[in-house]
Design a protein around this motif. Sequence first.
Motif, PDB file in Angstrom:
ATOM      1  N   PRO A  28       7.745   7.124 -17.291  1.00 39.37           N
ATOM      2  CA  PRO A  28       8.355   6.173 -16.572  1.00 39.37           C
ATOM      3  C   PRO A  28       7.915   4.452 -17.220  1.00 39.37           C
TER       4      PRO A  28
ATOM      5  N   GLY B 165      16.826  10.035 -16.622  1.00 37.36           N
ATOM      6  CA  GLY B 165      15.225  10.388 -16.013  1.00 37.36           C
ATOM      7  C   GLY B 165      14.997   9.601 -16.908  1.00 37.36           C
ATOM      8  N   PRO B 166      12.772   9.596 -16.347  1.00 31.10           N
ATOM      9  CA  PRO B 166      12.469  10.218 -15.584  1.00 31.10           C
ATOM     10  C   PRO B 166      12.553   9.009 -14.180  1.00 31.10           C
ATOM     11  N   ALA B 167      12.109   9.433 -13.383  1.00 29.98           N
ATOM     12  CA  ALA B 167      13.136   8.725 -12.086  1.00 29.98           C
ATOM     13  C   ALA B 167      13.794   7.497 -12.461  1.00 29.98           C
ATOM     14  N   SER B 168      15.089   8.100 -12.420  1.00 29.75           N
ATOM     15  CA  SER B 168      16.079   7.259 -12.971  1.00 29.75           C
ATOM     16  C   SER B 168      15.453   5.560 -13.337  1.00 29.75           C
ATOM     17  N   THR B 169      14.703   5.984 -14.475  1.00 28.16           N
ATOM     18  CA  THR B 169      14.100   4.040 -15.107  1.00 28.16           C
ATOM     19  C   THR B 169      15.339   4.199 -16.321  1.00 28.16           C
TER      20      THR B 169
ATOM     21  N   GLN C 285      13.966  15.559 -14.839  1.00 25.92           N
ATOM     22  CA  GLN C 285      15.327  15.191 -14.220  1.00 25.92           C
ATOM     23  C   GLN C 285      16.450  15.438 -14.130  1.00 25.92           C
TER      24      GLN C 285
ATOM     25  N   THR D  77      16.254  12.288  -8.645  1.00 18.63           N
ATOM     26  CA  THR D  77      15.341  10.900  -8.576  1.00 18.63           C
ATOM     27  C   THR D  77      13.424  10.842  -7.999  1.00 18.63           C
TER      28      THR D  77
ATOM     29  N   SER E 296      11.525  13.069  -9.557  1.00 16.27           N
ATOM     30  CA  SER E 296      10.822  12.682 -10.902  1.00 16.27           C
ATOM     31  C   SER E 296       9.894  11.720 -10.495  1.00 16.27           C
ATOM     32  N   ALA E 297      10.234  10.897  -9.761  1.00 20.11           N
ATOM     33  CA  ALA E 297       8.815   9.396  -9.410  1.00 20.11           C
ATOM     34  C   ALA E 297       7.567  10.473  -9.280  1.00 20.11           C
TER      35      ALA E 297
END
Lengths: 287, 429
Positions: free
Chosen positions: A144, A230-234, B198, B396, B399-400
């Motif tokens: 991220p 992604g990752p983690a929508s960053t 993701q 999300t 994935s985090a």
Amino acid sequence: MYPILLLPALILLFGVFGIPIVRYIWLSFHTSSVLTDLLPIPNNGANWIRLFSDSRFWQDAIQTFRFAISSVILEILIAISIAILLNQTFKNRGIVRTITLLPWALPTTIMALSWRWIFNTPYGPIEQILTLFHLNSINILSSPKIAWFATVIADVWKTTPFIALIILAGLQTIPEDLYEAFKLEGGNEFSAFQKITLPLLQPYIFLGLLFRFAQAFGVFDLIQIMTGGGPASTTESLSLYAYLNALRYLDFGYSSTIIIATFILMIIFSLFTWILIRQTKSLLSIR
Amino acid sequence: MNNRKIVKGIKYSNFKYLLLTLILVIFNILGIKAQSKKAVEINFLMPAPFAESTKDLVKEFNQDKNNKINIKVTKGPLETESVSDLAISSLLLGDNSFDVILIDITWLPKYAAAGWLVSLDQFIEKGEWESLAPGARLGNSYENKIYRWPFVADMGLLYWRSDLMPEPPKTPEELIDISLKLKQAGKVKYGYVWQGRQYEGLICVFLEVLNAFGGGWINDSNEITLSNKKSIQAANWLKRLISSGVSPKSVTNFSETEALQAFKEGNAALMRNWPYAWAELQKESSAVKGKVSIANMIAKNNQVPVSTLGSWGFSVLQGSKNKSEAYRAIKYLTSTNSQKRLFLNNGYTPTRIDLFKDKELISNSPILAMLGKALSSAKPRPETPYYAQISNILQTQISAILTDNKPIDEAMKLAEIKTRQIISSSGQK
């Protein structure tokens, strides 16, 4: 002289830009989703209230600014060097100029797929090089903290030629006499660049800056293909979020709200840049 | 002079081509008209791979003049979600160019709620629905109406290397133990590969793990249980796969393709994937040909293993002018004979119950019995029109967690709160 002659252009502009914008503004004050059988129903600004408390929107806004600003700055810096290089006379200059333009001519989808492959762990070339030197793998696209910068690199690779082209055009408008006179007065190359090239290039740099910023702010295809947000929508950009809301979630009211909000943010930022440019310009002329 | 001659030559041949094209166009128009008098045209929209695999079946059907139906297949994009984008854009424009579309299981509630699909109840005859395997019957209805006829069944499978272990792991602990042992012995580079990027695939993986630990996402009474103890244990286990070295760090950017690649090269002992991977692993290019078996998903001792159900099926669109003909065409493509051929040629898991007992198929495929077993333990994802939203929220957060961006408790709590917001706002209809 004949303002009436402008009419066709104005009608075209209104049809292509005006109507959609007005329609989006109107839609942003309505709920239009599967809840309402996709019919627009007024909701007294509920979309806008939701937007202000939507942490994901603001996170995406920050990411979009971060992406746009860093890629545009990098692009300008590299483009100036490339343009100066291409402005020199050397053998086969035409061929080199053409090659430089190639990345810009490639469809974004294809180059984004290639970059996704380049940054791929464990199969991509970067990873292979790291393994060759027994270094730890860095998992670029799944970290991220750095994944967003990988998308910046891809964007810089693709669009630097565009700015380089604009700046090259600018360089060619600078008369040689100026440099000759400067040399006669005893100035060196570096101060010539500082005192002649840069100030005269300024309008071109600002032109490229504005063009590219508007484009980078609306980035969609590159992100969608390289990381899918992604990752983690960053790495998710505002356009990607608007697209998800419209086509994936079928929430057209909220999607329009995001689009209009993005539009407003961009206008504010452009105004800000414009004022900044005017101030630096007046500073320069005083000097 | 010479130049002029050339110009003239080009002009003349251009004219010839123009005439030829014109004649062809006229013939075409006449031809189409003649055809349309005889047969009703039914236009199918399918993702590219399906359009390719059904080509022969469609051709045979169209050649049989007794059918009075002409199936036309529009080849959609390769990528699943792009097909949905294309379909949705055409539906929103009120474009009636498609009669039938092949849709993914997760799109159904959304499409049905938007009023785009025709309920198939009016066409389905008594006993017809029961010809489907019970697992394949799931995920085709919305608010008690059937909207989709299942074409290909799809569910998560555990691929394991039969040359490296006598039997596949059954519990989460066993999976970690076996993987680490094989890795330490230098037999493989990675223990277990799966889909950690993701995207929707991550949700399919996570749901299986969630079930393995007895946790859950949304239950039937709309309660969200993502932050309860068991769900957190599930997330914790998934993260442990990476931190303990069972799975490579790069698994967080793996989709099906990357996982298959690693497994196919003989680099991994275990893989989570869909049935399509089987055929890929049997090819000559596969380093593990003949060394692979499939098994049910893992689960804690007190839990029943569950596979995520991901199937494709045909839906008739509201805009179609020939709905009953469309249904007949669907029945042809999903008939016993068609499914048999698609299984033998393309490895498509059948949806009809009788095919799982078919002697010819059993003798041809060592995995059919296992596929039937996995299908009977398959579970659909939450059936709500807001599926895409809640899936994105969970993607999300998982994935985090996997990329060390957030602590597990915090991420799961956040996923639960945000999911609840979506579900409760949809309740205020």
